[in-house]
Design an enzyme around this catalytic site. Sequence first.
Site, PDB file in Angstrom:
ATOM      1  CB  SER A   7      36.009  44.326  39.157  1.00 45.01           C
ATOM      2  OG  SER A   7      37.334  43.945  39.210  1.00 45.01           O
ATOM      3  CG  HIS A  56      38.186  40.426  36.019  1.00 45.35           C
ATOM      4  ND1 HIS A  56      38.481  41.515  35.225  1.00 45.35           N
ATOM      5  CD2 HIS A  56      38.159  40.879  37.268  1.00 45.35           C
ATOM      6  CE1 HIS A  56      38.615  42.577  35.992  1.00 45.35           C
ATOM      7  NE2 HIS A  56      38.435  42.217  37.238  1.00 45.35           N
ATOM      8  CG  HIS A  69      44.044  42.671  36.891  1.00 41.86           C
ATOM      9  ND1 HIS A  69      43.079  41.733  36.660  1.00 41.86           N
ATOM     10  CD2 HIS A  69      43.405  43.853  37.042  1.00 41.86           C
ATOM     11  CE1 HIS A  69      41.888  42.318  36.666  1.00 41.86           C
ATOM     12  NE2 HIS A  69      42.057  43.606  36.885  1.00 41.86           N
ATOM     13  CE1 TYR A  71      44.623  40.575  40.609  1.00 41.01           C
ATOM     14  CE2 TYR A  71      44.602  42.933  40.212  1.00 41.01           C
ATOM     15  CZ  TYR A  71      43.938  41.720  40.279  1.00 41.01           C
ATOM     16  OH  TYR A  71      42.597  41.664  40.001  1.00 41.01           O
ATOM     17  CD  GLU A  72      44.692  38.080  36.751  1.00 38.56           C
ATOM     18  OE1 GLU A  72      44.221  36.995  36.401  1.00 38.56           O
ATOM     19  OE2 GLU A  72      44.411  39.159  36.172  1.00 38.56           O
ATOM     20  CB  ALA A  84      35.703  48.213  40.056  1.00 39.93           C
ATOM     21  CG  MET A 121      44.612  47.045  42.111  1.00 38.79           C
ATOM     22  SD  MET A 121      44.321  45.503  42.991  1.00 38.79           S
ATOM     23  CE  MET A 121      43.915  46.117  44.634  1.00 38.79           C
ATOM     24  CB  SER A 122      43.155  47.544  35.695  1.00 39.32           C
ATOM     25  OG  SER A 122      42.033  48.400  35.844  1.00 39.32           O
ATOM     26  CG  ASN A 181      36.080  50.752  47.372  1.00 34.41           C
ATOM     27  OD1 ASN A 181      36.171  50.215  46.264  1.00 34.41           O
ATOM     28  ND2 ASN A 181      37.116  51.245  48.014  1.00 34.41           N
ATOM     29  CG  HIS A 228      37.322  40.788  44.447  1.00 33.78           C
ATOM     30  ND1 HIS A 228      37.602  41.829  43.581  1.00 33.78           N
ATOM     31  CD2 HIS A 228      36.953  39.750  43.652  1.00 33.78           C
ATOM     32  CE1 HIS A 228      37.412  41.430  42.330  1.00 33.78           C
ATOM     33  NE2 HIS A 228      37.011  40.177  42.343  1.00 33.78           N
TER      34      HIS A 228
HETATM   35  N1  HPA Z   1      41.714  50.198  45.799  1.00 35.65           N
HETATM   36  C1  HPA Z   1      42.313  49.601  44.750  1.00 35.65           C
HETATM   37  N2  HPA Z   1      41.651  49.003  43.790  1.00 35.65           N
HETATM   38  C2  HPA Z   1      40.313  49.009  43.841  1.00 35.65           C
HETATM   39  C3  HPA Z   1      39.617  49.623  44.901  1.00 35.65           C
HETATM   40  C4  HPA Z   1      40.357  50.243  45.929  1.00 35.65           C
HETATM   41  O1  HPA Z   1      39.812  50.801  46.906  1.00 35.65           O
HETATM   42  N3  HPA Z   1      38.300  49.458  44.659  1.00 35.65           N
HETATM   43  C5  HPA Z   1      38.199  48.788  43.485  1.00 35.65           C
HETATM   44  N4  HPA Z   1      39.411  48.516  42.989  1.00 35.65           N
END
Ligand code: HPA
Length: 292
Positions: free
Chosen positions: A33, A64, A86, A88-89, A116, A217-218, A241, A254
């Site tokens: 990301s 993406h 991903h 989740y898609e 990310a 998530m990857s 973050n 996001h």
């Molecule tokens: N959680 C899950 N996936 C993420 C996060 C998060 O805080 N930041 C970037 N991808």
Amino acid sequence: MSLQLSKTEIREAAAFIAKKTSLRPRAGLVLGSGLSPLAAEVAQPTIIPYHDVPHFVPSTVEGHPGDLVIGTLQDVPVIIMRGRPHYYEGYTMQQVTFPIRVMWSLGVQYLIVTNAAGGLNPSFHAGDLMLITDHIGLANMVGLNPLHGPNDDEIGPRFPDMSQAYDPKLRALALQTATDLGIELRQGVYIMLSGPSFETPADLRFLRMIGADAVGMSTVPEVTVAHHAGIRVLGISGISNAAQLEPGAAELSHEEVLEAGKALVAKLVPLIKEILRRLARTTPGEPSEHRA
Ligand code: HPA
């Protein structure tokens, strides 16, 4: 029905790509990301949208783009995934990891995966880079392992060892390179959740308790498949973050993740370029063997 995409499908996709370029990539890169700008550094790129490649699924997420960039970076022939599919898609783990199998078929020997991630380690801040030392395959553990289904022994073993999924030599190279460039590179364990909802504070406290430093998530599916196939893996998370382990903290979006990507790219691009340059110097530049 077999869950695995077969070697016929892998070969079809690899042949399609090989027809578009005479370059035989030695290293594969997966850009997460907001991290796609690295691909702009590639010399004489051949760009192939995922939707053109047989059996590839498109990436549907903002940030993406969803194409392959093939060219040279620091004189190393590379194949770059600008964006990734991903789980989740709505894709299967086999679809998510299919491009890695195609890289294997094209002769790729090294894979640099980026993502990310949320920082769980309290000493991590947004904008930090984290070298992935190991992962917790939470999705793998609950039956979402991309190697689920029949095994192709020509690709890799039925029961692959995962004790050194993140190649120790590549990790040492990354740490030395970061030191030499004056870029701070933290180290830690990545944990993957299937997403797409971000975690609750209680989820996050649990993830921290079981030993994770960053959450995303990857990555885990791709690394599992690459390591199974004998590709040497280097993984780097960009901390976008700080995960909020207590209720009532600021909400996460996001957009925030993508915004943080911009600052991360400024460090990630020189680091990865220099890692590739040193990789080319330390190992003979033999043409990669064509596999399947
Ligand atoms: N959680 C899950 N996936 C993420 C996060 C998060 O805080 N930041 C970037 N991808």
